[in-house]
Scaffold this active site. Structure first.
Site, short mmCIF file in Angstrom:
data_model
loop_
_atom_site.label_atom_id
_atom_site.label_comp_id
_atom_site.label_asym_id
_atom_site.label_seq_id
_atom_site.Cartn_x
_atom_site.Cartn_y
_atom_site.Cartn_z
N ILE A 13 0.84 -1.20 0.00
CA ILE A 13 0.00 0.00 0.00
C ILE A 13 0.88 1.25 0.00
N LYS A 35 12.48 -0.18 6.17
CA LYS A 35 13.56 -1.10 6.57
C LYS A 35 13.91 -2.08 5.45
N LEU A 36 13.04 -2.17 4.47
CA LEU A 36 13.19 -3.16 3.39
C LEU A 36 13.26 -4.58 3.96
N ALA A 84 4.74 -1.67 8.85
CA ALA A 84 4.22 -2.67 9.79
C ALA A 84 4.59 -4.05 9.29
N SER A 86 2.67 -7.22 8.41
CA SER A 86 1.27 -7.16 7.99
C SER A 86 0.58 -8.50 7.74
N THR A 130 -6.09 -1.19 10.45
CA THR A 130 -6.85 -2.24 9.79
C THR A 130 -8.20 -2.47 10.46
N ASP A 131 -9.16 -3.00 9.72
CA ASP A 131 -10.46 -3.35 10.32
C ASP A 131 -10.34 -4.57 11.24
N GLU A 132 -9.20 -5.27 11.17
CA GLU A 132 -9.06 -6.49 11.97
C GLU A 132 -9.03 -6.19 13.48
N TYR A 155 -1.29 -10.23 15.00
CA TYR A 155 -1.23 -9.07 14.11
C TYR A 155 -2.23 -8.01 14.53
N LYS A 159 -1.75 -4.21 16.04
CA LYS A 159 -2.29 -3.01 15.38
C LYS A 159 -3.24 -2.27 16.32
N LYS A 194 -0.21 -13.15 0.52
CA LYS A 194 -1.60 -12.86 0.85
C LYS A 194 -2.48 -13.59 -0.17
N ARG A 219 -14.30 -11.79 3.51
CA ARG A 219 -13.49 -10.57 3.56
C ARG A 219 -14.13 -9.53 2.65
N HIS A 289 -8.89 -18.29 13.20
CA HIS A 289 -9.28 -17.64 11.93
C HIS A 289 -10.57 -16.80 12.08
P1 NAD Z 1 3.44 -4.68 3.49
O1 NAD Z 1 3.81 -5.82 4.37
O2 NAD Z 1 3.28 -4.89 2.03
O3 NAD Z 1 4.50 -3.50 3.68
C1 NAD Z 1 5.00 -3.11 4.92
C2 NAD Z 1 6.22 -2.24 4.71
O4 NAD Z 1 6.73 -1.86 5.99
C3 NAD Z 1 7.36 -2.95 3.97
O5 NAD Z 1 7.89 -2.12 2.98
C4 NAD Z 1 8.39 -3.22 5.06
O6 NAD Z 1 9.73 -3.24 4.58
C5 NAD Z 1 8.15 -2.04 6.00
N1 NAD Z 1 8.57 -2.33 7.37
C6 NAD Z 1 8.30 -3.44 8.11
N2 NAD Z 1 8.90 -3.37 9.30
C7 NAD Z 1 9.56 -2.18 9.33
C8 NAD Z 1 10.37 -1.54 10.31
N3 NAD Z 1 10.63 -2.12 11.50
N4 NAD Z 1 10.88 -0.32 10.02
C9 NAD Z 1 10.64 0.27 8.82
N5 NAD Z 1 9.90 -0.31 7.86
C10 NAD Z 1 9.37 -1.52 8.11
O7 NAD Z 1 2.10 -4.09 4.15
P2 NAD Z 1 0.84 -3.43 3.45
O8 NAD Z 1 -0.12 -4.50 3.09
O9 NAD Z 1 1.29 -2.47 2.42
O10 NAD Z 1 0.22 -2.64 4.70
C11 NAD Z 1 0.64 -1.30 4.99
C12 NAD Z 1 -0.10 -0.81 6.21
O11 NAD Z 1 -1.51 -0.85 5.97
C13 NAD Z 1 0.12 -1.64 7.46
O12 NAD Z 1 0.20 -0.77 8.57
C14 NAD Z 1 -1.10 -2.53 7.55
O13 NAD Z 1 -1.39 -2.87 8.90
C15 NAD Z 1 -2.16 -1.61 6.98
N6 NAD Z 1 -3.31 -2.28 6.34
C16 NAD Z 1 -3.11 -3.23 5.38
C17 NAD Z 1 -4.22 -3.82 4.76
C18 NAD Z 1 -4.04 -4.85 3.68
O14 NAD Z 1 -5.03 -5.42 3.22
N7 NAD Z 1 -2.84 -5.11 3.19
C19 NAD Z 1 -5.51 -3.43 5.12
C20 NAD Z 1 -5.67 -2.45 6.11
C21 NAD Z 1 -4.56 -1.87 6.70
P1 TYD Z 2 -5.04 -12.84 3.90
O1 TYD Z 2 -4.79 -12.40 2.49
O2 TYD Z 2 -3.91 -13.46 4.66
O3 TYD Z 2 -5.65 -11.59 4.68
P2 TYD Z 2 -6.28 -11.50 6.17
O4 TYD Z 2 -6.06 -12.77 6.88
O5 TYD Z 2 -5.50 -10.38 6.78
O6 TYD Z 2 -7.72 -11.19 5.95
O7 TYD Z 2 -6.23 -13.90 3.89
C1 TYD Z 2 -7.50 -13.57 3.34
C2 TYD Z 2 -8.42 -14.75 3.60
O8 TYD Z 2 -7.95 -15.89 2.84
C3 TYD Z 2 -8.43 -15.22 5.06
O9 TYD Z 2 -9.74 -15.66 5.39
C4 TYD Z 2 -7.47 -16.39 5.07
C5 TYD Z 2 -7.63 -16.99 3.69
N1 TYD Z 2 -6.43 -17.65 3.12
C6 TYD Z 2 -6.49 -18.97 2.65
O10 TYD Z 2 -7.55 -19.62 2.68
N2 TYD Z 2 -5.35 -19.52 2.13
C7 TYD Z 2 -4.17 -18.85 2.08
O11 TYD Z 2 -3.14 -19.42 1.61
C8 TYD Z 2 -4.12 -17.50 2.56
C9 TYD Z 2 -2.83 -16.71 2.54
C10 TYD Z 2 -5.28 -16.94 3.08
#
Ligand code: NAD
Ligand code: TYD
Length: 349
Positions: A13, A35-36, A84, A86, A130-132, A155, A159, A194, A219, A289
């Protein structure tokens, strides 16, 4: 010129937010702190890396000293905090990493902003969540901004904790904060662990599709570009101390979504209808879950005028095409450390 710190800008994101801000606000200097980790990849930003208003800083938000130094170096006007850990499955395997980055890292940023911003006029600390944090829904109902917190995975607990600290800094120290809680994102550049990118990648490679439990969990899916647009709006127009829920009004039972994905993939790959569905493999359910997430996004719609711009069919189509056109990206980000992790996790199931 305003200087904005975006943390986690090399992630999924974050990279879309960094790109949007660089292009839309040429008079802002965008500092991307990341941090990559395995999930952060500068390849996500090659198209904007030479922009004159962009700087990358490799740093760990858990390291308080280097965060203070960066605040001194740049005098940030605002922070958009996305960095984060994530992935829920990783939080089950290794919770400490999540507590360190998501909780301690967030507090380090709050402390650095507090120390650096004497007068907070015009400043803003925007925490992306997150909504979680709201827990798990039954068949009915939606999460609103007033739903009680009930996080159930390491997680979401981390958060939720960070959200509480952000609000505590607002109430105690008058930190000008805003928080948003978003549903599941999908789209280009999402790390293929994911659900959607993992399954797209596995279908391409004819690998099994590990459906957790019976695939009945629900979801609410939102295209990442729509999330980035909401973040832009909230950063500029949101009210201090407020929370905004962001969601796609787009609920899918996992199995239904996976079947639609399989059908589209068969068409795009020129395979016989039903080929990808045969890859579905039911595996042991995820521990704890959460059954269903769904967002009531009426507050952001009414107060800030945001709605998702894309129909899900269009977003899914664009996403699949992106992964089909970027096989080298998948190859690069899933090589090395990730391969080992994935093999171990998959074999355990
Ligand atoms: P992501 O895992 O793709 O990216 C996370 C980034 O944070 C990476 O670039 C990683 O290198 C960096 N990072 C991790 N630890 C670090 C540290 N200690 N110091 C500096 N950088 C660090 O995550 P994402 O899916 O892009 O999510 C971004 C944010 O949005 C998160 O806070 C997550 O909780 C929130 N969010 C994600 C979703 C989703 O569906 N992916 C939904 C709602 C909220
Ligand atoms: P995920 O993409 O990990 O997001 P979140 O758990 O944060 O919602 O998972 C989305 C949904 O898919 C969740 O109900 C778990 C399920 N899932 C599988 O069934 N198999 C998989 O390999 C993964 C990664 C997720």
């Amino acid at each position: 010129m305003k200087t904005i710190l975006i943390t986690g800008g090399a992630g999924f994101i974050g990279s879309h937010v960094v790109r949007l801000f660089i292009n839309k606000y040429p008079d802002y200097k965008i500092v991307n702190l990341d941090k990559l980790t395995y999930a952060g990849n500068l390849e996500n930003l090659t198209d904007v890396e030479n922009a004159p208003n962009y700087v990358f800083e490799k740093a760990d938000i858990v390291d308080a000293q280097s965060i203070f130094e960066l605040f001194n170096k740049y005098s940030f006007d605002g922070v958009i905090h996305l960095a984060a850990e994530s992935h829920v499955d990783r939080s089950i395997a290794n919770p400490m990493e999540f507590i360190n980055t998501n909780v301690i890292g967030t507090i380090n940023l709050l402390n650095a902003a507090k120390a650096s911003w004497g007068n907070t006029e015009g400043k803003r600390f925007y925490h992306i969540s997150t909504d979680e944090v709201y827990g798990s829904l039954g068949e009915d109902g939606l999460f609103t901004e007033t739903t009680a917190y009930d996080p159930r995975s390491p997680y979401s607990a981390a958060k939720a904790s960070s959200d509480h600290f952000v609000r505590a800094w607002h109430h105690t120290y008058n930190m000008p904060v805003v928080i948003s809680n978003c549903s599941n994102n999908y789209g280009p550049n999402q790390f293929p662990e994911k659900l959607l990118p993992l399954f797209i990648n596995n279908i391409i490679q004819n690998k099994p599709l590990p459906v957790y439990g019976k695939g009945e969990n629900v979801r609410d899916w939102l295209y990442v570009i729509d999330h980035a647009a909401a973040i832009d709006l909230i950063y500029h127009k949101g009210k201090n101390g407020e929370t905004y829920n962001i969601g796609g009004h787009n609920e899918w039972k996992n199995l239904d979504l996976i079947k639609v994905l399989c059908k589209i993939m068969d068409q795009k790959l020129g395979r016989d209808s039903g080929t990808s569905e045969k890859l579905i493999s039911y595996v042991k359910d995820r521990a704890g879950h959460d059954m269903r997430y769904a967002i009531d996004a009426s507050k952001i719609q009414k107060e800030l005028g945001w709605t998702p711009s894309l129909q899900f069919e269009e977003g899914l189509d664009k996403t699949i095409d992106w992964y089909l056109e970027n096989k080298a990206w998948i190859e690069n980000v899933t090589s090395g450390e990730y391969q080992k992790y994935y093999q171990e996790q998959y074999e355990k199931r």
